[in-house]
Motif scaffolding. Structure first.
Motif, short mmCIF file in Angstrom:
data_model
loop_
_atom_site.label_atom_id
_atom_site.label_comp_id
_atom_site.label_asym_id
_atom_site.label_seq_id
_atom_site.Cartn_x
_atom_site.Cartn_y
_atom_site.Cartn_z
N LEU A 78 0.84 -1.20 0.00
CA LEU A 78 0.00 0.00 0.00
C LEU A 78 0.88 1.26 0.00
O LEU A 78 0.65 2.21 -0.74
N PHE A 79 1.92 1.22 0.83
CA PHE A 79 2.87 2.32 0.95
C PHE A 79 3.63 2.50 -0.37
O PHE A 79 3.76 3.62 -0.88
N LEU A 80 4.08 1.40 -0.97
CA LEU A 80 4.83 1.50 -2.23
C LEU A 80 3.93 1.99 -3.36
O LEU A 80 4.38 2.66 -4.28
N ALA A 106 2.33 -12.89 0.63
CA ALA A 106 3.56 -13.55 0.19
C ALA A 106 3.40 -14.08 -1.24
O ALA A 106 4.30 -13.94 -2.07
N VAL A 107 2.25 -14.68 -1.53
CA VAL A 107 2.03 -15.25 -2.86
C VAL A 107 2.00 -14.15 -3.93
O VAL A 107 2.49 -14.33 -5.04
N LEU A 108 1.45 -13.00 -3.57
CA LEU A 108 1.20 -11.97 -4.57
C LEU A 108 2.29 -10.89 -4.62
O LEU A 108 2.10 -9.87 -5.28
N HIS A 109 3.41 -11.11 -3.94
CA HIS A 109 4.36 -10.00 -3.84
C HIS A 109 4.90 -9.56 -5.20
O HIS A 109 5.16 -8.37 -5.40
N ARG A 110 5.04 -10.47 -6.15
CA ARG A 110 5.59 -10.07 -7.45
C ARG A 110 4.69 -9.08 -8.18
O ARG A 110 5.14 -7.98 -8.53
N PRO A 111 3.44 -9.44 -8.45
CA PRO A 111 2.59 -8.44 -9.12
C PRO A 111 2.40 -7.17 -8.29
O PRO A 111 2.35 -6.08 -8.86
N PHE A 112 2.32 -7.30 -6.98
CA PHE A 112 2.17 -6.10 -6.14
C PHE A 112 3.34 -5.14 -6.37
O PHE A 112 3.15 -3.93 -6.54
N THR A 113 4.56 -5.69 -6.36
CA THR A 113 5.74 -4.85 -6.55
C THR A 113 5.72 -4.22 -7.94
O THR A 113 5.97 -3.02 -8.10
N VAL A 135 3.21 -3.64 -10.00
CA VAL A 135 2.16 -2.63 -10.18
C VAL A 135 2.51 -1.35 -9.41
O VAL A 135 2.25 -0.25 -9.88
N ALA A 136 3.13 -1.51 -8.24
CA ALA A 136 3.50 -0.32 -7.46
C ALA A 136 4.59 0.47 -8.17
O ALA A 136 4.57 1.70 -8.18
N PHE A 137 5.54 -0.23 -8.79
CA PHE A 137 6.66 0.46 -9.42
C PHE A 137 6.25 1.06 -10.76
O PHE A 137 6.55 2.22 -11.05
N ASP A 138 5.58 0.28 -11.58
CA ASP A 138 5.34 0.70 -12.96
C ASP A 138 4.03 0.10 -13.48
O ASP A 138 4.03 -0.90 -14.19
N PRO A 139 2.90 0.72 -13.11
CA PRO A 139 1.61 0.12 -13.47
C PRO A 139 1.41 -0.01 -14.98
O PRO A 139 0.83 -0.99 -15.43
N GLY A 140 1.92 0.95 -15.75
CA GLY A 140 1.76 0.88 -17.20
C GLY A 140 2.46 -0.36 -17.77
O GLY A 140 1.89 -1.09 -18.58
N TYR A 141 3.66 -0.59 -17.30
CA TYR A 141 4.42 -1.75 -17.76
C TYR A 141 3.73 -3.04 -17.32
O TYR A 141 3.68 -4.02 -18.06
N THR A 171 -3.88 -4.43 -13.92
CA THR A 171 -3.54 -3.52 -12.83
C THR A 171 -4.73 -3.26 -11.92
O THR A 171 -4.61 -3.28 -10.70
N GLY A 172 -5.88 -3.05 -12.55
CA GLY A 172 -7.08 -2.80 -11.75
C GLY A 172 -7.38 -3.96 -10.82
O GLY A 172 -7.71 -3.77 -9.65
N GLY A 173 -7.25 -5.17 -11.33
CA GLY A 173 -7.51 -6.37 -10.53
C GLY A 173 -6.53 -6.52 -9.39
O GLY A 173 -6.91 -6.82 -8.26
N ILE A 174 -5.25 -6.28 -9.69
CA ILE A 174 -4.21 -6.40 -8.65
C ILE A 174 -4.46 -5.38 -7.54
O ILE A 174 -4.37 -5.68 -6.35
N ASP A 175 -4.81 -4.15 -7.96
CA ASP A 175 -5.11 -3.12 -6.97
C ASP A 175 -6.30 -3.52 -6.10
O ASP A 175 -6.31 -3.30 -4.90
N LEU A 176 -7.28 -4.13 -6.75
CA LEU A 176 -8.47 -4.56 -6.03
C LEU A 176 -8.12 -5.61 -4.98
O LEU A 176 -8.58 -5.56 -3.84
N VAL A 177 -7.26 -6.56 -5.37
CA VAL A 177 -6.85 -7.60 -4.43
C VAL A 177 -6.08 -6.99 -3.26
O VAL A 177 -6.29 -7.35 -2.10
N LEU A 178 -5.21 -6.03 -3.58
CA LEU A 178 -4.45 -5.37 -2.52
C LEU A 178 -5.40 -4.68 -1.54
O LEU A 178 -5.25 -4.79 -0.31
N MET A 179 -6.39 -3.99 -2.11
CA MET A 179 -7.36 -3.32 -1.24
C MET A 179 -8.15 -4.32 -0.42
O MET A 179 -8.47 -4.07 0.75
N ALA A 180 -8.47 -5.45 -1.02
CA ALA A 180 -9.20 -6.49 -0.29
C ALA A 180 -8.36 -6.99 0.89
O ALA A 180 -8.88 -7.23 1.98
N LEU A 181 -7.04 -7.15 0.65
CA LEU A 181 -6.17 -7.60 1.74
C LEU A 181 -6.09 -6.56 2.85
O LEU A 181 -6.10 -6.89 4.03
#
Lengths: 420, 269
Positions: free
Chosen positions: A55-57, A185-192, A194-200, A208-218
């Motif tokens: 969330l911070f990243l 722990a399982v999702l750390h790769r996509p989280f990182t 998306v936090a660094f470079d969502p366009g990429y 990206t939208g889905g990953i963000d949604l999962v992060l918010m759910a967590l």
């Protein structure tokens, strides 16, 4: 018991804790219930630190504030509903379910405000947070007037309270925290990514939208699970302080999550144990204070990024630059105006207080001047330009270049001359 | 270049365009951020093995076109075919180099970690990073001349070095089509030379390269094909055909002095 055996070295260390009650609490000696609560708080703290890192990243730390405040109306509504249906209003899974519903609603409101209007996320968070929390407080006031509401203890959800927690509640918190941690722990790769470079991330096939949604759910899961222990006002601190403190220790996202998880875990563990020692102690604030203590320690003492290390490094660099400038001034016979330069030179015995070089000073000055010439040559030499370009120009040339390289340079400049 | 017919109308597919032999085909791409479309009804064909420059004035929709092609920006309408397949299927064959300024370079990550991000899709959620993954990442760094920087925090890099790291990350994807958004913006001469060398290597390997490009004077030297855009397509094709004083004049609306433009285009002819 196996657990007891594993904990023995710990116990010996912790038995030095002055207060016998605290000692018992820290070593899981206050009974099965308190132990589970402490374990639950630890798992929760680790999950919060881990999820909070991403969330911070993602630079969306404050979203968690909106989520946590939006839980209050859900708690109250769930309580009222359960009482109206003739059940026990304090049934924790029911209350948490209610809180999740309104927290999710608050999250959707923030997302919709950002997407459909020109409001920025911080403004949307402010609006959602205050409206939902205000509504929750109104409901809480109404509940206080109900006969069933007086001993409901719903205020405990504001600041967190583990006193009188039931065993199933503790299990629920521990399991919820552990599950959230596993998902992070399982999702750390996509989280990182998306936090660094969502366009990429999007361009390489992550939604990206889905990953963000999962992060918010967590984040929502941590908030909801943590309501009873930390309280809705404090849970944001448990999400944000650990990664912010961890940032002082590392420059790698994966390590950041691990360190933040550890800081969160220790905060949860110590906080829950301390609050178990006296009936009136609120858990949330103590957990947050422990986390803050670790932040303060990181802020001051972390090597590399801590303020003390940064200040020391700055002074050392400043000293080296003044020294070098002073030596070059001595070598070229220029007067020294800077008080700091003169002080450094005199302290090292290289110059007298009136700015005249000593014998040692003249020798060092001659070398400084020659090294400066050597660097000039190195910078213009194709084979050494790379090294010269990355060099700070302050450390001794012998520590950067090999004797052969220096000899090669010296062959191209005049032999060292005495400076008078 | 034969005129291309619109293959979609308000999102309804009218017919499948003839896209065989093309690395990338775009039909009827229209993108809008608010009211007026930034990119309007653009058709584009990039033949396999081409090195194509997307050229146009500021705000002409060059970057937006690239983002819409990749699905980063959702278009109002338009079709994208990559190697004659739907984008979704072909995405593993596409590498993307975004604008350097699009990320926060204070992010806690090292150079090698950024290059490894190029394999995130391949690694998925749980697959472990093996030595051969790391070796490939180091290989990609070597190709852009950044081996010595592998363990650096990315915040310590110069602009040119950042751009090279982004290129290395795209190389790590081992793609067949490379889409680059202003790879030469704000980089030093050494980096520009290093990047163009890598792109030419890619072309020699039979890969296709598309780059948003600003420096008109280098178009004929660097690229084989040009795509001129100013909201709509102005011209596309081999540099000699598409990059002419006449097309440049239309793309830039006469804002370029004609003489130097003619000169630049002549060097490419």
């Amino acid at each position: 018991m196996a657990v007891g055996w594993q904990l023995r070295p710990w116990r010996r260390w912790l038995t030095r804790a002055p207060d016998p009650m605290l000692r018992e609490a820290l070593t899981f000696g206050l009974g099965y219930n308190a132990t589970l609560v402490t374990l639950g708080a630890t798992a929760l703290g680790m999950a919060a630190g881990g999820a909070g890192t991403y969330l911070f990243l993602r630079k969306r730390a404050l979203v968690s504030d909106a989520v946590s405040h939006a839980t209050l109306p859900g708690i109250c509504l769930a309580f009222m509903l359960m009482v109206a249906l003739g059940g026990d209003g304090r049934f924790l899974p029911g209350l948490l379910l209610g809180s999740a519903v309104t927290a999710g609603l608050g999250l959707l409101c923030v997302a919709a405000l950002v997407r459909r209007t020109r409001l920025t996320e911080d403004a949307a968070i402010g609006a959602v947070l205050s409206v939902f929390f205000g509504f929750g407080v109104v409901l809480l006031t109404i509940i206080q007037t109900l006969p069933a509401g007086r001993q409901a203890g719903l205020e405990g959800f504001l600041l967190g309270s583990t006193a009188g927690m039931l065993l199933p509640d503790a299990v629920l918190i521990a399991v919820g925290g552990a599950l959230t941690l596993a998902l992070v722990a399982v999702l750390h790769r996509p989280f990182t990514l998306v936090a660094f470079d969502p366009g990429y991330a999007e361009a390489t096939g992550w939604r990206t939208g889905g990953i963000d949604l999962v992060l918010m759910a967590l984040v929502m899961a941590v908030t909801v699970v943590g309501l009873k222990v930390v309280g809705l006002i404090m849970v944001v601190a448990l999400l944000i302080i650990p990664p912010v403190a961890a940032r002082f220790w590392t420059d790698r996202a994966a390590h950041l999550a691990l360190i933040a998880g550890a800081i969160g875990g220790v905060s949860g563990y110590v906080g829950a144990a301390v609050s178990a020692t006296a009936p009136g102690l609120p858990t949330g604030p103590i957990i947050v204070l422990v986390a803050f203590g670790m932040f303060a320690l990181s802020f001051l003492a972390a090597p590399g990024r801590g303020v003390v290390a940064v200040a020391l490094r700055h002074r050392r660099l400043q000293g080296a630059i003044h020294m070098r400038q002073g030596l070059l001034a001595l070598a070229t016979g220029q007067p020294i105006y800077e008080a700091l330069t003169l002080r450094l030179l005199t302290r090292a015995g290289l110059a007298r207080a009136d700015g005249v070089a000593t014998d040692a000073g003249r020798a060092r000055a001659a070398k400084a001047l020659r090294d400066e010439r050597r660097w000039d040559v190195a910078r213009s030499s194709p084979s050494l330009a790379g090294i010269a370009a990355t060099h700070d120009g302050l450390s001794e040339i012998e520590t950067v270049l090999t004797p052969d390289q220096i000899a090669e340079i010296d062959a191209r400049i005049d032999a060292p001359r005495e400076v008078t | 270049m034969a005129p291309v017919t619109l293959a979609s109308d308000k999102g309804r597919v009218i017919g499948t365009p003839d896209t065989a032999g093309q690395a990338l085909s775009v039909r009827g791409m229209t993108v809008s951020y608010g009211a007026a479309p930034v990119v309007f009804s653009v058709d584009m064909d990039v033949p396999q093995g081409a090195m194509m420059a997307i050229v146009g004035p500021n705000g002409a929709g060059k970057s937006t076109l690239l983002k819409a092609v990749l699905g980063i920006v959702k278009p109002l309408s338009g079709q994208v075919r990559v190697f004659d397949r739907a984008l979704k299927e072909a995405l593993p064959r596409v590498a993307y180099v975004p604008q350097r300024a699009s990320v926060d370079w204070d992010f806690p990550t090292r150079v090698i970690d950024v290059v490894m991000m190029g394999m995130t899709r391949e690694l998925g959620l749980l697959r472990r990073v093996r030595p051969h993954h790391r070796a490939r990442a180091m290989d990609c760094l070597a190709r852009v001349g950044m081996t010595d920087f592998a363990a650096r925090q990315i915040g310590q890099l110069s602009g040119g070095q950042q751009q090279r790291v982004f290129l290395a990350r795209a190389l790590a994807q081992q793609a067949d089509l490379y889409l680059l958004d202003e790879p030469f913006a704000g980089v030093d001469a050494a980096t520009e030379a290093a990047i163009i060398a890598v792109l030419k290597e890619l072309r020699a390997e039979g890969k296709t390269v598309v780059a948003v490009h600003h420096d008109l004077s280098t178009v004929p030297d660097y690229f084989t094909h040009a795509f001129l855009i100013n909201r709509s397509r102005i011209a596309q094709g081999p540099v000699a055909e598409a990059f002419t004083p006449e097309t440049l004049d239309r793309a830039y609306g006469g804002r370029l002095a004609t003489a130097p433009v003619a000169q630049m285009a002549d060097t490419g002819a």
